[in-house]
Write a protein that holds these residues in place. Structure first.
Motif, PDB file in Angstrom:
ATOM      1  N   GLY A 190       0.829  -1.202   0.000  1.00 45.67           N
ATOM      2  CA  GLY A 190       0.000   0.000   0.000  1.00 45.67           C
ATOM      3  C   GLY A 190       0.860   1.246   0.000  1.00 45.67           C
ATOM      4  O   GLY A 190       0.585   2.202  -0.732  1.00 45.67           O
ATOM      5  N   LEU A 191       1.923   1.224   0.794  1.00 43.41           N
ATOM      6  CA  LEU A 191       2.818   2.387   0.849  1.00 43.41           C
ATOM      7  C   LEU A 191       3.453   2.655  -0.507  1.00 43.41           C
ATOM      8  O   LEU A 191       3.527   3.804  -0.964  1.00 43.41           O
ATOM      9  N   ALA A 192       3.919   1.596  -1.154  1.00 47.42           N
ATOM     10  CA  ALA A 192       4.560   1.773  -2.455  1.00 47.42           C
ATOM     11  C   ALA A 192       3.571   2.368  -3.447  1.00 47.42           C
ATOM     12  O   ALA A 192       3.882   3.314  -4.183  1.00 47.42           O
ATOM     13  N   GLY A 193       2.356   1.814  -3.454  1.00 47.48           N
ATOM     14  CA  GLY A 193       1.329   2.355  -4.343  1.00 47.48           C
ATOM     15  C   GLY A 193       1.036   3.806  -4.004  1.00 47.48           C
ATOM     16  O   GLY A 193       0.905   4.654  -4.894  1.00 47.48           O
ATOM     17  N   ALA A 194       0.969   4.097  -2.713  1.00 44.37           N
ATOM     18  CA  ALA A 194       0.635   5.447  -2.274  1.00 44.37           C
ATOM     19  C   ALA A 194       1.674   6.454  -2.761  1.00 44.37           C
ATOM     20  O   ALA A 194       1.339   7.558  -3.179  1.00 44.37           O
ATOM     21  N   ASN A 195       2.931   6.050  -2.713  1.00 44.54           N
ATOM     22  CA  ASN A 195       3.962   7.007  -3.094  1.00 44.54           C
ATOM     23  C   ASN A 195       3.976   7.307  -4.580  1.00 44.54           C
ATOM     24  O   ASN A 195       4.237   8.429  -4.988  1.00 44.54           O
ATOM     25  N   SER A 196       3.652   6.291  -5.396  1.00 42.11           N
ATOM     26  CA  SER A 196       3.572   6.646  -6.810  1.00 42.11           C
ATOM     27  C   SER A 196       2.343   7.496  -7.082  1.00 42.11           C
ATOM     28  O   SER A 196       2.378   8.396  -7.929  1.00 42.11           O
ATOM     29  N   LEU A 197       1.266   7.231  -6.342  1.00 50.15           N
ATOM     30  CA  LEU A 197       0.084   8.089  -6.472  1.00 50.15           C
ATOM     31  C   LEU A 197       0.417   9.536  -6.104  1.00 50.15           C
ATOM     32  O   LEU A 197       0.010  10.485  -6.778  1.00 50.15           O
ATOM     33  N   PHE A 198       1.173   9.663  -5.020  1.00 48.11           N
ATOM     34  CA  PHE A 198       1.454  11.005  -4.503  1.00 48.11           C
ATOM     35  C   PHE A 198       2.215  11.859  -5.522  1.00 48.11           C
ATOM     36  O   PHE A 198       1.937  13.042  -5.685  1.00 48.11           O
ATOM     37  N   LEU A 199       3.176  11.232  -6.211  1.00 46.95           N
ATOM     38  CA  LEU A 199       3.978  12.016  -7.151  1.00 46.95           C
ATOM     39  C   LEU A 199       3.109  12.674  -8.224  1.00 46.95           C
ATOM     40  O   LEU A 199       3.309  13.831  -8.589  1.00 46.95           O
ATOM     41  N   VAL A 200       2.133  11.902  -8.736  1.00 47.27           N
ATOM     42  CA  VAL A 200       1.268  12.480  -9.764  1.00 47.27           C
ATOM     43  C   VAL A 200       0.341  13.519  -9.148  1.00 47.27           C
ATOM     44  O   VAL A 200       0.125  14.604  -9.704  1.00 47.27           O
ATOM     45  N   ALA A 201      -0.208  13.150  -7.997  1.00 50.27           N
ATOM     46  CA  ALA A 201      -1.246  13.989  -7.410  1.00 50.27           C
ATOM     47  C   ALA A 201      -0.687  15.322  -6.906  1.00 50.27           C
ATOM     48  O   ALA A 201      -1.352  16.354  -7.009  1.00 50.27           O
ATOM     49  N   ALA A 202       0.535  15.307  -6.393  1.00 52.14           N
ATOM     50  CA  ALA A 202       1.094  16.537  -5.821  1.00 52.14           C
ATOM     51  C   ALA A 202       1.136  17.644  -6.872  1.00 52.14           C
ATOM     52  O   ALA A 202       0.761  18.789  -6.609  1.00 52.14           O
ATOM     53  N   ALA A 254      -3.895  11.586   1.599  1.00 48.86           N
ATOM     54  CA  ALA A 254      -4.923  10.898   0.815  1.00 48.86           C
ATOM     55  C   ALA A 254      -4.317   9.750   0.023  1.00 48.86           C
ATOM     56  O   ALA A 254      -4.920   8.675  -0.089  1.00 48.86           O
ATOM     57  N   ALA A 255      -3.124   9.971  -0.527  1.00 52.56           N
ATOM     58  CA  ALA A 255      -2.471   8.894  -1.276  1.00 52.56           C
ATOM     59  C   ALA A 255      -2.227   7.702  -0.360  1.00 52.56           C
ATOM     60  O   ALA A 255      -2.448   6.543  -0.740  1.00 52.56           O
ATOM     61  N   LEU A 256      -1.804   7.978   0.865  1.00 54.41           N
ATOM     62  CA  LEU A 256      -1.593   6.896   1.823  1.00 54.41           C
ATOM     63  C   LEU A 256      -2.890   6.143   2.089  1.00 54.41           C
ATOM     64  O   LEU A 256      -2.942   4.913   2.043  1.00 54.41           O
ATOM     65  N   VAL A 257      -3.942   6.917   2.352  1.00 55.79           N
ATOM     66  CA  VAL A 257      -5.223   6.280   2.672  1.00 55.79           C
ATOM     67  C   VAL A 257      -5.666   5.382   1.520  1.00 55.79           C
ATOM     68  O   VAL A 257      -6.001   4.209   1.699  1.00 55.79           O
ATOM     69  N   ILE A 258      -5.627   5.943   0.305  1.00 59.39           N
ATOM     70  CA  ILE A 258      -6.152   5.189  -0.829  1.00 59.39           C
ATOM     71  C   ILE A 258      -5.252   4.006  -1.176  1.00 59.39           C
ATOM     72  O   ILE A 258      -5.728   2.897  -1.443  1.00 59.39           O
ATOM     73  N   GLY A 259      -3.936   4.235  -1.128  1.00 59.81           N
ATOM     74  CA  GLY A 259      -3.009   3.126  -1.386  1.00 59.81           C
ATOM     75  C   GLY A 259      -3.245   1.973  -0.424  1.00 59.81           C
ATOM     76  O   GLY A 259      -3.307   0.806  -0.822  1.00 59.81           O
ATOM     77  N   GLU A 260      -3.414   2.285   0.833  1.00 58.57           N
ATOM     78  CA  GLU A 260      -3.599   1.236   1.835  1.00 58.57           C
ATOM     79  C   GLU A 260      -4.963   0.559   1.694  1.00 58.57           C
ATOM     80  O   GLU A 260      -5.070  -0.660   1.796  1.00 58.57           O
ATOM     81  N   VAL A 261      -5.991   1.365   1.474  1.00 57.65           N
ATOM     82  CA  VAL A 261      -7.327   0.770   1.343  1.00 57.65           C
ATOM     83  C   VAL A 261      -7.338  -0.235   0.193  1.00 57.65           C
ATOM     84  O   VAL A 261      -7.848  -1.353   0.314  1.00 57.65           O
TER      85      VAL A 261
END
Lengths: 607, 246, 393
Positions: A13-25, A244-251
């Motif tokens: 989840g963390l790994a997914g969250a971090n790639s999400l974060f890069l785009v979203a930021a 939010a990226a963390l939440v969604i990645g983990e969920v």
């Protein structure tokens, strides 16, 4: 799940969250400063991927990542200078139309430049293998990503809080007018922020290369994920995006880990809907400052005077004669156009005068269509009854979504409607026994008396004509004025006895119902129905039609629908790269007629 | 005849007392000004009266009916009209349509889907506009009006519901000085002929002492003086507040 | 004068049209270009061959190609255009199952032949089959059935399944479970992962599958999802000691991007284009490479064979009349690059098969080894079952 399994899914989840974060930021930064809803952000991400895969054999992976990020940043800055900069004075949401055009152009460009085949890039040198954590192999590269996300977050935070440029960015995010008044050079600030956002998107894409292939469908997947993260986190808030990226990645990771993988289709939208209902500004967002000054004043809506009514009557008579002049296909195309004109007018009803931009209006088109198909196929209702009753399903959906949506504002509202549409879509997509799942339902043909193309065309002309007339009439009636009152000055409206939420809710339900009527007509004209009818691209089509025609005009959206459907039909037939062609035409129209076609004509005649 | 009665009005924000036990009344046809330095509680008082805020304690009644706990739109229906410090009109509508909007609301026809709005209560709207001197500009979009004219439109909108009480928050702010007197004189005339109780806040002391029937002085959330202008003008505490300790 | 020129132009065009038989081909060229660009080249090659050999029933064959936009609604409109404006004699094409079903539905309504070349859904010929619709490619069911023999032979007990969460993946999974349970009683299905199409969360999915401790995996992933799954599984060592079966995994469209990630030993259905040395395939491959300076993909074979099927049907019917074409196609036997195929009268499915084999790496590229041709005729449910599923005659 065992302890080690929990830990590993948490890390996934963390790994997914971090790639999400890069785009979203990047998306969040761009929105925060410029208020641009950048649809093309996913395209920048995709470009980053392709460029990195393309360069990696020559330069090595890490240099390719750096170069890709820089190239995409430069592209972003050029787009800002060449296109968006010309549109800051235009009505809000028009930039959205421009970025939508860019999506189409970039995708066809990638197809042209790199070919149709997916391109799986190299692994990251030094990070290609796995490390053992709690007895299981975990990709070393994912650990790098997990470290990289917070690092980028800290760097961004430092840039925003410790540098003069960052201070200006924050000032502009808080209060654009004030920053301008204090002499901040907005032009370069906007170009800079757009470049930075593009840099992050490009880097995000390039860094995703070791995990997934560059493919032509990546753009839409990335943009929808990024939007959800940005909205859940709170627009303009970088820490919010991180959270939010963390939440969604983990969920997501835990849905998969616990065996609820079917839910992953819509889980981020469910999260978004819940967050928005509970926290209307996202997790860490603040209420958007109301725009001040002249930019906030909407022009008066046109009125159908005697002359215009006469012209419309002539048009109706002409259309009634179409079966005599045109061939069968003309009628098919005209039926499509009529259906989409009603669809666009229904969206305009709530979006223009109501000021509520729905990004999920296809939900109601689709509910109407599914309603009609289910009534016909499952309840064995006659065509007439199916057509008449199906819009009630759309009404129900719109009333439900609208109840929550009118409690929000601006982009948050738009994204809640989008989330609702996605949830409805995933229900239709997965409820095999009722909706036919992803295949949809076939055999939705009308009764014999409507079977001929001309009979059905007349029905569509009659129903859509009356529908559009009713909506336009309502806009000239107290209902429409009350909607506008709620949009123009909610405080004043409240102070003269108007329940703003209530009228918006009523407007939302009406708009949904008429979209449902269009949907029922659509189902019977095609003979089949599938989840595509209520998908995001259909919602975007409606937005494009409304904006193309002119959101602050009365009849514009109908013309926008005519133009868009006709253009799509024509270009898809005649042009190889027809999506790019549509994008180019839309972009040209946006730049030449920033108030929409009808808006432009109105200004011309006013002079 | 007493229209508005305020008793023991109290409001605090996170420990800061913005209003403490403020009581006063306004009679029909009477023009009452609330003055006080910034932060004295004028705006809080106004927002409690018009329903944008709910009081912690105290009561507000208009003609014997309590306004506490009601939404602004309901308070309006009970006969409270208001103008805003920063004018709020419907920018996409004409001047006449702005007034018609209020009339349509009064008649509870807001959701009528088919009636042609431009024809609804047009004559009554024009009559109201004539009273505030805006009839010539009735067809202009509100977005194009001068600031002073917008204030007049707001007045016309406020009159549409035949209010018992008119709340005017800084009615002359942002206006040229010659316009100010005219506007407040207009409000005064309307109040007298229609029997409206008028409560307004104002920074311009010339306006206050020249036109108000009575003046309320707020300081740090408390009412420190009430009375006719000439009485308040010589009140020791008011003198101290505005001119500093003697 | 201008009018005259115009009129003569119209007459000439009309005259020319009378000389040709028109196939109206619609497909989602820009949505699935990886498959459909080779497909288009295959069609073009077949068309040139047929016309060089004198056309069909004494007339030239003409292809009218349209992009259907990838949505059922637009596809139906495009099909209407082909029928009404272009006056095509038959419809052909479509990729995604929902588009295929929508066009089949229209074909049935308009009583015109629809040669569905690519969509895999079983419903196209069974539940939702109709008189006018024929399908070329082996269906989801058939391709799944092709893998069952090998799967059962291994005798693995604990199976995990991963599939893209839409109809294709769902029915592949359902068929696999049903058929394997029959072939190997007592088999257990220990985990099932549905992944949103194109958006698989590969790390979490691989982890969840590993958690279930399976000794074999059945996957119907393809395209980007497959590549993500493979790389993640390779890194995490998921596939070590596991038997993996992947539908479509050997098709060049999906295999080639894997390159040195190609997981060795996987059983797949696919198309080992470089290794098939039957005369009919060699002729096709040589002609294709000569015409396009590129190697054929699965799509090339489908496009090529679809056009030939249409031509064969027209030749057999000696007419382009829809009813006659339908009758001609029923039971039609013809040659394809994969060998002879028959169009089953019972459900309008062609017996075109696929190649079953194992993946291997050769020079940093994925290839199929130990492959054999699985003739589609052999991977059908019993006739009475097919008949029971199909409502249409």
């Amino acid at each position: 799940m065992s302890g080690s399994a929990l830990l590993l899914q948490f890390l996934n989840g963390l790994a997914g969250a971090n790639s999400l974060f890069l785009v979203a930021a990047g998306l969040s930064l761009i929105f925060g400063v410029s208020r641009i809803v950048n649809f093309a952000h996913g395209s920048l991400y995709m470009l980053g991927m392709y460029v990195a895969v393309w360069l990696a054999p020559a330069t090595g992976f890490w240099a390719a990542v750096l170069l890709a990020a820089l190239i995409v940043a430069a592209t972003g800055a050029l787009v800002e200078i060449g296109v968006l900069r010309r549109l800051y004075q235009a009505p809000e949401l028009l930039q959205l139309l421009a970025t939508f055009a860019l999506v189409l152009i970039v995708r066809d460009f990638a197809l042209w430049a790199w070919g149709p085949q997916d391109m799986l890039g190299p692994r990251a040198p030094g990070f290609g293998d796995a490390v053992f954590i709690a007895g299981a192999a975990f990709p070393r590269y994912d650990l790098l990503l997990i470290a990289l996300g917070p690092l980028v977050f800290v760097l961004l935070h430092a840039l925003l809080t410790r540098t003069r440029w960052g201070t200006l960015v924050r000032a502009a995010t808080e209060d654009r007018e004030m920053a301008a008044a204090l002499g901040v050079n907005q032009r370069w600030l906007f170009t800079g922020i757009f470049g930075l956002g593009a840099l992050l998107a490009g880097a995000g894409g390039a860094l995703a290369v070791p995990r997934e292939p560059a493919s032509l469908a990546v753009d839409l997947a990335a943009i929808s994920d990024a939007f959800v993260v940005v909205v859940v986190g709170g627009l303009g808030s970088v820490p919010g995006a991180f959270l939010a990226a963390l939440v969604i990645g983990e969920v997501k990771a835990f849905c998969i880990g616990y065996g609820y993988s079917e839910i992953t289709l819509a889980v981020e939208f469910i999260v978004m809907a819940v967050v928005l209902v509970l926290r209307p500004w996202g997790l860490l967002g603040k209420p958007l400052p109301a725009p001040r000054g002249a930019a906030a004043v909407e022009p008066p809506l046109g009125r159908i005077d005697r002359k215009a009514a006469l012209a419309l009557a002539c048009l109706a008579a002409l259309l009634a004669g179409l079966p005599l002049a045109g061939d069968e296909y003309t009628l098919v195309l005209a039926t499509d156009i009529l259906v989409f004109a009603l669809f666009a007018v229904s969206l305009h009803f709530i979006m223009g005068p109501g000021g509520l931009a729905s990004f999920g209006h296809a939900a109601y088109l689709g509910l109407g269509a599914y309603g009609a198909a289910l009534l016909l196929l499952r309840a064995h209702a006659p065509t007439e009854a199916a057509l008449a009753l199906a819009p009630l399903l759309a009404l129900g959906g719109a009333a439900l979504c609208g109840w929550f949506a009118v409690r929000l504002a601006g982009v948050y509202l738009a994204m809640l409607t989008l989330a609702f549409a996605q949830i409805v879509w995933s229900i239709a997509f997965q409820w095999d026994s009722v909706t036919g799942g992803s295949n949809g339902l076939i055999g939705v043909w009308p009764a014999p008396w409507l079977a001929s193309k001309s009979a059905y065309y007349y029905l569509a002309l009659l129903v859509c004509g009356i529908g559009i007339a009713l909506l336009w009439r309502a806009l000239g009636a107290p209902l429409g004025y009350t909607l506008r009152a709620g949009r123009d000055a909610p405080l004043r409206a409240d102070a003269i006895g108007i329940d703003v939420r209530r009228v918006q809710w009523i407007g939302f339900a009406i708009a949904g119902t008429f979209a449902g009527i269009a949907g029922a007509l659509y189902a019977f004209s095609k003979g089949s129905i599938s989840p595509e009818t209520l998908s995001v691209p259909r919602s975007v089509d409606a937005l494009v039609m409304v904006l193309l025609g002119g959101v602050q005009t009365l009849t514009g959206p109908a013309w926008g629908a005519v133009l868009f459907v006709w253009l799509q039909d024509e270009l898809a037939r005649e042009v190889e790269y027809w999506r790019a062609a549509i994008g180019a035409v839309v972009l040209a129209l946006v730049l030449v007629f920033p108030r929409g076609l009808a808006g432009y004509l109105k200004e011309r005649f006013a002079r | 005849m007493t229209a508005l009665v305020v008793q023991g009005l109290t409001k605090s924000y996170g420990g800061v007392q913005a209003l403490r036990g403020v009581s006063f009344s306004v009679s029909t046809g009477e023009l009452v000004a609330i003055i006080g330095p910034n932060g004295a509680g004028k705006t809080t008082c106004f927002n409690l009266l018009n329903g944008q805020l709910a009081p912690d304690a105290g009561d507000i009644t208009l003609d014997g009916r309590s306004l506490v706990g009601r939404a602004p739109r309901d308070i309006w229906r009970l006969g409270v009209g208001r103008t805003f410090q920063i004018t709020a009109t419907f920018g996409s509508m004409s001047v006449r349509e702005n007034v018609q909007m209020a009339l349509v609301s009064r008649e509870r026809r807001l959701y009528a889907p088919f009636a042609a709005f431009p024809r609804l209560y047009a004559a009554e709207a024009d009559a109201l506009l004539e009273r505030v001197g805006m009839l010539e500009q009735a067809a202009r979009p509100c977005a194009l009006l001068a600031y002073g004219d917008l204030k007049r439109v707001e007045l016309a909108i406020a009159l549409a519901n035949r209010p018992r009480l008119l709340l005017m928050d800084e009615p002359t702010a942002g206006m040229a000085s010659e316009e100010r007197g005219a506007l407040i004189a207009l409000a005064r005339a309307l109040a007298k002929t229609d029997g409206i109780a008028v409560l307004f806040t104002e920074h311009d002391m010339e306006i206050v002492f020249g036109h108000a029937d009575r003046v309320l002085v707020l300081h740090a959330g408390e009412l420190i003086a009430v009375g006719a202008p000439e009485v308040v003008r010589v009140d020791a505490r008011v003198q101290e507040l505005y001119l500093g300790a003697p | 004068m201008r009018l005259l020129v115009f009129l003569s132009g119209v007459l000439l065009a009309g005259g020319a049209a009378a000389q040709t038989v028109k196939i109206g081909e619609l497909n989602s060229y820009k949505v699935f270009p990886a498959f459909l660009e080779p497909y288009r080249k295959g069609m073009q090659l077949a068309l040139e061959e047929i016309n060089a050999a004198g056309g069909v029933a004494g007339r030239k064959l003409e292809l009218v190609v349209r992009d259907d936009g990838g949505t059922p609604g637009d596809a139906v409109r495009v099909a209407e255009e082909l029928l009404a404006r272009e006056k095509v004699n038959l419809l052909m094409g479509t990729f995604a199952s929902n588009v295929g079903l929508a066009v089949a539905n229209l074909a049935n309504q308009r009583k015109v032949l629809f040669l569905a070349s690519e969509p895999l859904t079983d419903k196209l010929v069974w539940e939702d089959g109709n008189r006018y619709t024929f399908r070329l490619r082996p269906s989801t069911y058939m391709q799944t059935a092709m893998l069952i023999g090998q799967a059962a032979k291994l005798g693995r007990k604990r199976w995990a399944i991963v599939y893209p969460s839409y109809e294709y993946g769902q029915s592949a999974t359902a068929s696999f479970k049903k058929l394997l349970a029959k072939a190997q009683p007592g088999v257990q299905f220990v985990a099932e992962q549905a992944a949103p199409l194109g958006k698989i969360d590969a790390g979490a999915v691989v982890q969840a599958l590993a958690q279930a401790k399976p000794d074999a995996i059945f996957s119907s992933l393809f395209a980007a999802d497959l590549q993500k799954f493979v790389r993640e599984g390779n890194t995490r060592g998921l596939f070590r000691n596991l038997a993996v079966f992947n539908l479509l995994g050997g098709e060049p469209e999906y295999l080639d991007p894997l390159q040195d990630e190609t997981p060795e030993g996987w059983w797949v259905t696919g198309y080992p284009w470089s290794a098939i040395d039957t005369p009919e395939h060699r002729r096709f491959r040589d002609a294709y490479q000569k015409r396009w300076q590129d190697y054929p993909r699965q799509g090339s074979v489908v496009g090529y064979t679809a056009v030939h099927a249409a031509a064969n049907a027209i030749t057999k019917a000696k007419s382009a009349d829809s009813e006659k074409l339908v009758e001609a196609l029923k039971g039609l036997q013809m040659q394809s690059p994969f060998g002879p195929i028959t169009w089953r009268p019972i459900d309008h499915q062609s017996t075109m098969g696929a190649y079953v084999g194992q993946l291997a790496k050769k020079g940093g590229k994925g290839v199929m080894v130990n492959w054999y041709y699985a003739d589609g005729a052999k991977y059908q449910p019993p006739d009475q079952e097919a008949r029971a599923l199909r409502k249409a005659p």
